[in-house]
Design an enzyme around this catalytic site. Structure first.
Site, PDB file in Angstrom:
ATOM      1  N   LYS A  12     -11.826  56.703 -38.827  1.00 53.23           N
ATOM      2  CA  LYS A  12     -12.860  57.310 -39.666  1.00 53.23           C
ATOM      3  C   LYS A  12     -13.131  58.738 -39.200  1.00 53.23           C
ATOM      4  O   LYS A  12     -13.157  59.667 -39.984  1.00 53.23           O
ATOM      5  CB  LYS A  12     -14.137  56.464 -39.616  1.00 53.23           C
ATOM      6  CG  LYS A  12     -15.266  57.073 -40.409  1.00 53.23           C
ATOM      7  CD  LYS A  12     -16.481  56.186 -40.456  1.00 53.23           C
ATOM      8  CE  LYS A  12     -17.621  56.927 -41.160  1.00 53.23           C
ATOM      9  NZ  LYS A  12     -18.833  56.133 -41.256  1.00 53.23           N
ATOM     10  N   HIS A  72      -9.239  22.398 -25.762  1.00 52.86           N
ATOM     11  CA  HIS A  72      -8.703  22.091 -24.433  1.00 52.86           C
ATOM     12  C   HIS A  72      -9.038  23.193 -23.448  1.00 52.86           C
ATOM     13  O   HIS A  72      -8.405  23.307 -22.398  1.00 52.86           O
ATOM     14  CB  HIS A  72      -7.192  21.874 -24.530  1.00 52.86           C
ATOM     15  CG  HIS A  72      -6.847  20.767 -25.477  1.00 52.86           C
ATOM     16  ND1 HIS A  72      -6.767  19.450 -25.079  1.00 52.86           N
ATOM     17  CD2 HIS A  72      -6.641  20.766 -26.818  1.00 52.86           C
ATOM     18  CE1 HIS A  72      -6.483  18.694 -26.145  1.00 52.86           C
ATOM     19  NE2 HIS A  72      -6.419  19.471 -27.202  1.00 52.86           N
ATOM     20  N   GLY A  76     -17.365  52.072 -39.951  1.00 51.42           N
ATOM     21  CA  GLY A  76     -16.084  51.694 -39.354  1.00 51.42           C
ATOM     22  C   GLY A  76     -15.800  50.207 -39.478  1.00 51.42           C
ATOM     23  O   GLY A  76     -14.716  49.791 -39.887  1.00 51.42           O
ATOM     24  N   ARG A  77     -16.797  49.377 -39.164  1.00 49.65           N
ATOM     25  CA  ARG A  77     -16.556  47.925 -39.184  1.00 49.65           C
ATOM     26  C   ARG A  77     -16.631  47.333 -40.593  1.00 49.65           C
ATOM     27  O   ARG A  77     -16.515  46.126 -40.763  1.00 49.65           O
ATOM     28  CB  ARG A  77     -17.495  47.219 -38.214  1.00 49.65           C
ATOM     29  CG  ARG A  77     -18.952  47.557 -38.357  1.00 49.65           C
ATOM     30  CD  ARG A  77     -19.747  47.107 -37.125  1.00 49.65           C
ATOM     31  NE  ARG A  77     -21.116  47.598 -37.155  1.00 49.65           N
ATOM     32  CZ  ARG A  77     -21.491  48.804 -36.730  1.00 49.65           C
ATOM     33  NH1 ARG A  77     -20.585  49.634 -36.243  1.00 49.65           N
ATOM     34  NH2 ARG A  77     -22.751  49.186 -36.779  1.00 49.65           N
ATOM     35  N   GLU A 117      -8.632  56.937 -28.019  1.00 48.44           N
ATOM     36  CA  GLU A 117      -7.498  56.009 -27.927  1.00 48.44           C
ATOM     37  C   GLU A 117      -6.522  56.222 -29.092  1.00 48.44           C
ATOM     38  O   GLU A 117      -5.302  56.309 -28.911  1.00 48.44           O
ATOM     39  CB  GLU A 117      -7.985  54.542 -27.967  1.00 48.44           C
ATOM     40  CG  GLU A 117      -8.854  54.130 -26.793  1.00 48.44           C
ATOM     41  CD  GLU A 117     -10.330  54.285 -27.068  1.00 48.44           C
ATOM     42  OE1 GLU A 117     -10.706  55.240 -27.801  1.00 48.44           O
ATOM     43  OE2 GLU A 117     -11.123  53.483 -26.562  1.00 48.44           O
ATOM     44  N   GLU A 132     -21.679  44.794 -32.774  1.00 47.33           N
ATOM     45  CA  GLU A 132     -21.850  46.247 -32.884  1.00 47.33           C
ATOM     46  C   GLU A 132     -22.944  46.560 -33.907  1.00 47.33           C
ATOM     47  O   GLU A 132     -23.625  47.566 -33.810  1.00 47.33           O
ATOM     48  CB  GLU A 132     -20.528  46.935 -33.265  1.00 47.33           C
ATOM     49  CG  GLU A 132     -20.504  48.397 -32.890  1.00 47.33           C
ATOM     50  CD  GLU A 132     -19.162  49.085 -33.086  1.00 47.33           C
ATOM     51  OE1 GLU A 132     -18.762  49.275 -34.243  1.00 47.33           O
ATOM     52  OE2 GLU A 132     -18.522  49.457 -32.091  1.00 47.33           O
ATOM     53  N   LYS A 175     -18.298  56.616 -23.633  1.00 46.97           N
ATOM     54  CA  LYS A 175     -17.287  57.594 -24.053  1.00 46.97           C
ATOM     55  C   LYS A 175     -17.528  58.930 -23.351  1.00 46.97           C
ATOM     56  O   LYS A 175     -16.595  59.575 -22.882  1.00 46.97           O
ATOM     57  CB  LYS A 175     -17.360  57.828 -25.570  1.00 46.97           C
ATOM     58  CG  LYS A 175     -16.844  56.686 -26.427  1.00 46.97           C
ATOM     59  CD  LYS A 175     -16.868  57.116 -27.902  1.00 46.97           C
ATOM     60  CE  LYS A 175     -16.708  55.956 -28.841  1.00 46.97           C
ATOM     61  NZ  LYS A 175     -16.902  56.308 -30.245  1.00 46.97           N
TER      62      LYS A 175
HETATM   63  O1  F6P Z   1     -16.623  51.817 -30.993  1.00 46.57           O
HETATM   64  C1  F6P Z   1     -17.274  52.608 -31.907  1.00 46.57           C
HETATM   65  C2  F6P Z   1     -16.494  52.867 -33.129  1.00 46.57           C
HETATM   66  O2  F6P Z   1     -17.078  53.988 -33.690  1.00 46.57           O
HETATM   67  C3  F6P Z   1     -16.460  51.716 -34.126  1.00 46.57           C
HETATM   68  O3  F6P Z   1     -17.606  51.586 -34.865  1.00 46.57           O
HETATM   69  C4  F6P Z   1     -15.268  52.075 -34.946  1.00 46.57           C
HETATM   70  O4  F6P Z   1     -14.828  50.999 -35.701  1.00 46.57           O
HETATM   71  C5  F6P Z   1     -14.300  52.499 -33.861  1.00 46.57           C
HETATM   72  O5  F6P Z   1     -15.117  53.160 -32.901  1.00 46.57           O
HETATM   73  C6  F6P Z   1     -13.194  53.405 -34.308  1.00 46.57           C
HETATM   74  O6  F6P Z   1     -13.683  54.612 -34.808  1.00 46.57           O
HETATM   75  P1  F6P Z   1     -12.783  55.556 -35.711  1.00 46.57           P
HETATM   76  O7  F6P Z   1     -12.436  54.810 -36.933  1.00 46.57           O
HETATM   77  O8  F6P Z   1     -13.627  56.762 -35.982  1.00 46.57           O
HETATM   78  O9  F6P Z   1     -11.554  55.906 -34.927  1.00 46.57           O
END
Ligand code: F6P
Length: 524
Positions: A203, A380, A263-264, A209, A349, A489
């Protein structure tokens, strides 16, 4: 908004809890054998069985009173009509518009027209990849997709592709979320850059990452295919089209979505492109249709039998009236292996908050720990804890009526185990030998999907999204922000230079830990 704790409806619910306190759920069943029918509700083709919750027939109306007192009907309308329900970020949360067919005007723009235009681009592109019209730089068809993204930019597509695996007849999708290079190495193993398409889903287009993985994949493509390869081999799903362009992608490779998609909640947007590529756009649209059916029911069904509303209200009841701090998601479907992780992000979240939407500290418990596993293997492993641990948890059983594999006999055993576990949690067992006794009276909800297909998966996920919204509305918290993840972060940004030999001012505990890690690293 004042806390719900002092509200008459909540006080009535606490009195109701106390009145039920002496009765085991098992006894309620004996006294009212029709309880199952009375407490099982349909929604978008699913059946949701609440009869193993600590509820009486009268509970639904008491819970509905709480919802009304907390303004849930108006909150639902605000959500669907594009009000800025995410106050701390001053944004709407209009994920429902991504799967809807109603006109919604936001800041003077017709959202529906825009959503349909973006969806059409997804259709054309996913089809072009699937039928080989959009080829790699050397003219090869794409056989693999690398889906780069983390959190909401990964969990939904991963879950959907796993769940619809039997219907995935397009390129194989490999997910890379973690910054741990081992994950990227595994994803790249044995695949040919010339027939690999990378989808960067982010987003913000700034997540460390994802951007690090994207950079490595670009280098991998360029090393094999030359500097022009990314234009054929990399696309982006993002709300920050400018950053994707700065990264070097041409406009036609950028599939935007709006900042009002959290995002979620982004699975329904262009973040879902890997689903469309793997399973075809018609299946992705079935996913949207199932979610939309759940949206319509959430918006229009009276609260007393409105499934997402009841689930949210039961969530509040279990957490705040019964004191359950742990909630297990038990997927009786191998292909729903990723569901607990998906719901963990969705619920924790969203509702892992300690202040209300107005910034005032809350005086009650919010989101429980969400965890779970795939069954029957979980039986199990951790079910021992569910049956005999000192802490009780609430459970969601996810059950699919039609067989998911080739052998019906396996499916019958699977179903028998699902039913047996929910019964065992409820009834427990008495024994003269203390170590054999199970207290029982442990609460669960069972979701029954007729089939594990795109439509019913979409419905299930939308039901959960709305459950989270209902809980947040009762608690008076904002489920659409996630400020808590920012602190770590920003600290990581200081620690990294230290790891690379610089000496920024660090917290002494972190300096100590770094020295331990360095020592161990040097020792080989
Ligand atoms: O961990 C926080 C967060 O902003 C989530 O809400 C989101 O899904 C994820 O990081 C990835 O963010 P982006 O889509 O901006 O890379």
């Amino acid at each position: 908004m004042a806390s719900f704790i002092a509200s008459p409806a909540w006080q009535a619910l606490l009195a109701h809890r106390d009145a039920l306190a002496g009765q085991r759920i098992e006894r309620m069943w004996r006294e009212d054998p029709a309880r199952g029918e009375a407490l099982t509700f349909p929604c978008a083709g699913l059946a949701v069985d609440l009869s193993k919750q600590r509820l009486a027939r009268t509970s639904a109306s008491l819970l509905a009173n709480l919802a009304r007192e907390r303004g849930l009907p108006a909150a639902i309308e605000r959500l669907f009509s594009g009000a800025r329900v995410n106050a701390s970020e001053d944004r709407a949360a209009l994920h429902t518009a991504l799967r809807g067919d109603e006109r919604v005007v936001l800041d003077g723009t017709d959202v529906l027209a825009e959503v349909q235009r973006l969806r059409e681009r997804m259709r054309v592109f996913s089809q072009a990849v699937r039928d080989g019209q959009w080829k790699g730089a050397t003219g090869k068809r794409f056989t693999h997709v690398l889906a780069l993204g983390i959190g909401g930019s990964s969990l939904g597509p991963r879950l959907a592709i796993e769940a619809l695996g039997a219907e995935a007849d397009g390129p194989e999708v490999r997910f890379v979320a973690n910054i741990d290079a081992a994950e990227l190495d595994r994803a790249l193993a044995g695949i040919d850059p010339a027939s690999t398409l990378a989808v960067i889903a982010s987003k913000t287009f700034t997540t460390e990452e994802t951007m690090a993985n994207a950079k490595s994949v670009r280098a991998w493509l360029v090393a094999a295919l030359g500097p022009d390869a990314p234009a054929r081999h990399v696309i982006a799903a993002t709300a920050n089209a400018e950053a994707a362009a700065d990264w070097g992608l041409p406009d036609c490779n950028i599939f935007p979505f709006h900042d009002w998609v959290g995002g979620r909640y982004s699975l329904w947007s262009s973040v879902g492109l890997p689903i469309a590529i793997a399973t075809g756009m018609p299946r992705f649209e079935r996913l949207l249709a199932g979610a939309h059916a759940a949206d319509l029911e959430f918006r229009s069904t009276p609260l007393e039998h409105n499934v997402p509303a009841l689930l949210g209200l039961v969530g509040v009841w279990n957490r705040c009236a019964l004191g359950l701090a742990s909630h297990a998601v038990l997927s009786y479907a191998s292909r729903l292996e990723s569901l607990p992780a998906y719901l963990q992000q969705l619920e924790m979240e969203s509702n892992g908050k300690h202040v209300g939407a107005d910034g005032a500290p809350v005086d009650f418990a919010t989101c429980p720990v969400i965890w779970g596993g795939t069954e029957t293997p979980g039986q199990h492993a951790f079910h021992q804890w569910l049956h005999q641990g000192t802490d009780a948890a609430s459970c969601d059983f996810i059950v699919v009526a039609h067989p998911m594999g080739s052998d019906r006999a396996h499916h019958e055993i699977l179903l028998a185990n699902a039913c047996a576990q929910s019964e065992a949690l409820m009834t427990g067992v008495a024994s003269d030998e203390a170590w054999r006794a199970c207290t029982g009276d442990r609460v669960s909800t069972t979701f029954v999907l007729p089939r594990l297909d795109a439509y019913h998966l979409g419905a299930l996920l939308a039901i959960y999204e709305h459950k989270v919204f209902v809980e947040a509305t009762v608690w008076g918290i904002n489920p659409f922000d996630q400020w808590g993840v920012e602190l770590g972060k920003s600290i990581a940004k200081k620690v990294l230079p230290a790891l690379r030999g610089e000496s920024p001012a660090l917290d002494p505990s972190t300096s100590h830990l770094l020295s331990v890690i360095r020592r161990m690293g040097e020792a080989g």
